[in-house]
Enzyme design. Structure first.
Site, PDB file in Angstrom:
ATOM      1  N   ARG A 189       0.142  -1.428   0.163  1.00 62.53           N
ATOM      2  CA  ARG A 189       0.013   0.206   0.066  1.00 62.53           C
ATOM      3  C   ARG A 189       0.648   1.466  -0.291  1.00 62.53           C
ATOM      4  O   ARG A 189       0.744   2.532  -1.218  1.00 62.53           O
ATOM      5  CB  ARG A 189      -0.999   0.190   0.941  1.00 62.53           C
ATOM      6  CG  ARG A 189      -2.271   1.601   1.319  1.00 62.53           C
ATOM      7  CD  ARG A 189      -2.326   1.933  -0.078  1.00 62.53           C
ATOM      8  NE  ARG A 189      -3.428   0.841  -0.415  1.00 62.53           N
ATOM      9  CZ  ARG A 189      -3.310   0.629  -2.078  1.00 62.53           C
ATOM     10  NH1 ARG A 189      -3.042   1.822  -2.612  1.00 62.53           N
ATOM     11  NH2 ARG A 189      -4.250  -0.441  -2.540  1.00 62.53           N
ATOM     12  N   GLU A 245       4.806  40.252  -8.443  1.00 61.00           N
ATOM     13  CA  GLU A 245       3.896  40.410  -9.498  1.00 61.00           C
ATOM     14  C   GLU A 245       3.151  41.869  -9.493  1.00 61.00           C
ATOM     15  O   GLU A 245       3.083  42.352  -8.814  1.00 61.00           O
ATOM     16  CB  GLU A 245       2.986  39.630  -8.503  1.00 61.00           C
ATOM     17  CG  GLU A 245       1.493  39.980  -8.115  1.00 61.00           C
ATOM     18  CD  GLU A 245       0.453  38.912  -7.113  1.00 61.00           C
ATOM     19  OE1 GLU A 245       1.114  37.866  -7.046  1.00 61.00           O
ATOM     20  OE2 GLU A 245       0.549  39.443  -6.623  1.00 61.00           O
ATOM     21  N   LYS A 279       2.018  24.584  -4.468  1.00 62.68           N
ATOM     22  CA  LYS A 279       1.102  24.697  -3.848  1.00 62.68           C
ATOM     23  C   LYS A 279       0.963  23.314  -3.697  1.00 62.68           C
ATOM     24  O   LYS A 279       0.326  22.459  -4.543  1.00 62.68           O
ATOM     25  CB  LYS A 279      -0.565  24.839  -4.654  1.00 62.68           C
ATOM     26  CG  LYS A 279      -0.549  26.250  -4.076  1.00 62.68           C
ATOM     27  CD  LYS A 279      -1.859  27.049  -5.245  1.00 62.68           C
ATOM     28  CE  LYS A 279      -2.593  28.202  -4.987  1.00 62.68           C
ATOM     29  NZ  LYS A 279      -2.834  29.012  -6.016  1.00 62.68           N
ATOM     30  N   ASP A 319      -0.504  38.761 -13.242  1.00 60.63           N
ATOM     31  CA  ASP A 319      -2.133  38.113 -12.243  1.00 60.63           C
ATOM     32  C   ASP A 319      -3.127  37.998 -12.629  1.00 60.63           C
ATOM     33  O   ASP A 319      -3.266  39.700 -12.346  1.00 60.63           O
ATOM     34  CB  ASP A 319      -1.394  38.084 -10.595  1.00 60.63           C
ATOM     35  CG  ASP A 319      -2.336  37.463  -9.944  1.00 60.63           C
ATOM     36  OD1 ASP A 319      -2.454  36.319  -9.374  1.00 60.63           O
ATOM     37  OD2 ASP A 319      -3.175  38.039  -8.890  1.00 60.63           O
ATOM     38  N   LYS A 329       5.200  39.455  -3.925  1.00 57.67           N
ATOM     39  CA  LYS A 329       3.713  39.614  -4.319  1.00 57.67           C
ATOM     40  C   LYS A 329       2.572  41.617  -3.441  1.00 57.67           C
ATOM     41  O   LYS A 329       3.318  41.802  -3.103  1.00 57.67           O
ATOM     42  CB  LYS A 329       2.994  38.392  -3.988  1.00 57.67           C
ATOM     43  CG  LYS A 329       3.484  37.785  -4.305  1.00 57.67           C
ATOM     44  CD  LYS A 329       2.870  35.552  -3.950  1.00 57.67           C
ATOM     45  CE  LYS A 329       1.749  35.401  -4.842  1.00 57.67           C
ATOM     46  NZ  LYS A 329       1.124  34.420  -4.975  1.00 57.67           N
TER      47      LYS A 329
END
Length: 281
Positions: free
Chosen positions: A96, A195, A131, A217, A163
């Protein structure tokens, strides 16, 4: 693989095995030998095989493991990607955890490949983001490479990414220039990315020294095209980000940006269906 991956594998095995695999201990004879084939049950791109192999060898170094594919290979339903021979008890104990790594990382590689395919024929490179699953970043970013993508920064230490929340602390372009100059003087290997939410910010950032990238962005395709025109043939490389999906990425690529970052490569990847088939020896 770096040493912290060894720690991650050890933690995963400890989580699964705990005080011992009671099923294998009481229901599988010590003498039982098998051949196990790792079977892919969906089309995709394989990744994480070396990690899965390491899991198996940590459980039992005497198991014989043979990789039939390498990370980055395209696979189809019914393909075998690994062969394992030896103690049935050991293979069942490792099964597993080894599959969890291979399934998750193959899912990331497969997701990446679908995005990369949509921008074929353009100069755009598809980037991942931060992320990622905590503790899995090195592995998931390696899986992005297997899928044909590229890595953005690994963490907060290898690129300065200023940012909107960081810009609140700056009073203007002159202070921003001072900060960039200081960073470049003290840490010349660190690149700088700013950014921009508006074209006016893009124009201002283009006037600064030492800017390596500008992140565009959540801009419309028209705004992206204007930003590319403002930059011209020289200057910072441009990265589009925000709300990118399979339906929109091709049109974004057509605007002329250099990079498109896609958080979904890691945060929304679906595990590839992989299992183990057992055969008597």
């Amino acid at each position: 693989m770096p040493n912290d991956i060894d720690l991650l594998i050890e933690l995963a095995l400890r989580e699964d095995i705990g005080a011992g695999d009671v099923t294998a201990e009481y229901f599988v004879p010590d003498s039982k030998l098998v051949r196990a084939m790792m079977l892919v049950k969906a089309d995709g791109v394989i990744a994480g095989l070396e990690v899965a192999e390491k899991v198996i060898r940590l459980v039992d170094p005497e198991l014989l493991v043979k990789l039939l594919k390498v990370d980055g290979d395209s696979v189809a339903y019914g393909d075998h990607v690994m062969q394992i021979e030896g103690s049935a008890k050991s293979i069942l104990t490792a099964e597993r955890t080894a599959l969890n790594f291979a399934q998750r990382l193959s899912g990331v590689a497969t997701k990446t490949a679908t995005f990369v395919q949509r921008v074929q024929g353009t100069k755009v490179q598809v980037l991942d983001t931060r992320k990622t699953t905590p503790g899995w970043r090195m592995l998931e970013k390696a899986a992005v490479i297997s899928g044909g993508g590229m890595n953005h920064r690994m963490g907060l230490y290898d690129r300065a990414m200023v940012k909107d929340n960081h810009l609140v602390a700056e009073s203007g372009l002159s202070d921003l220039q001072v900060a960039i100059d200081t960073l470049k003087a003290e840490k010349p290997a660190v690149q700088v990315e700013l950014e921009a939410d508006t074209l006016a910010q893009v124009q201002g950032f283009l006037s600064l020294r030492g800017v390596d990238y500008i992140l565009l962005d959540n801009m419309s395709n028209d705004q992206l095209e204007q930003a590319v025109a403002m930059r011209g043939t020289a200057g910072p490389r441009l990265e589009a980000s925000g709300g990118v999906n399979l339906d929109s990425i091709a049109s974004i690529a057509a605007t002329g940006v250099d990079f498109i970052s896609v958080g979904a490569l890691t945060h929304s990847a679906v595990a590839l269906d992989i299992s183990l088939e057992f055969f008597d020896l």
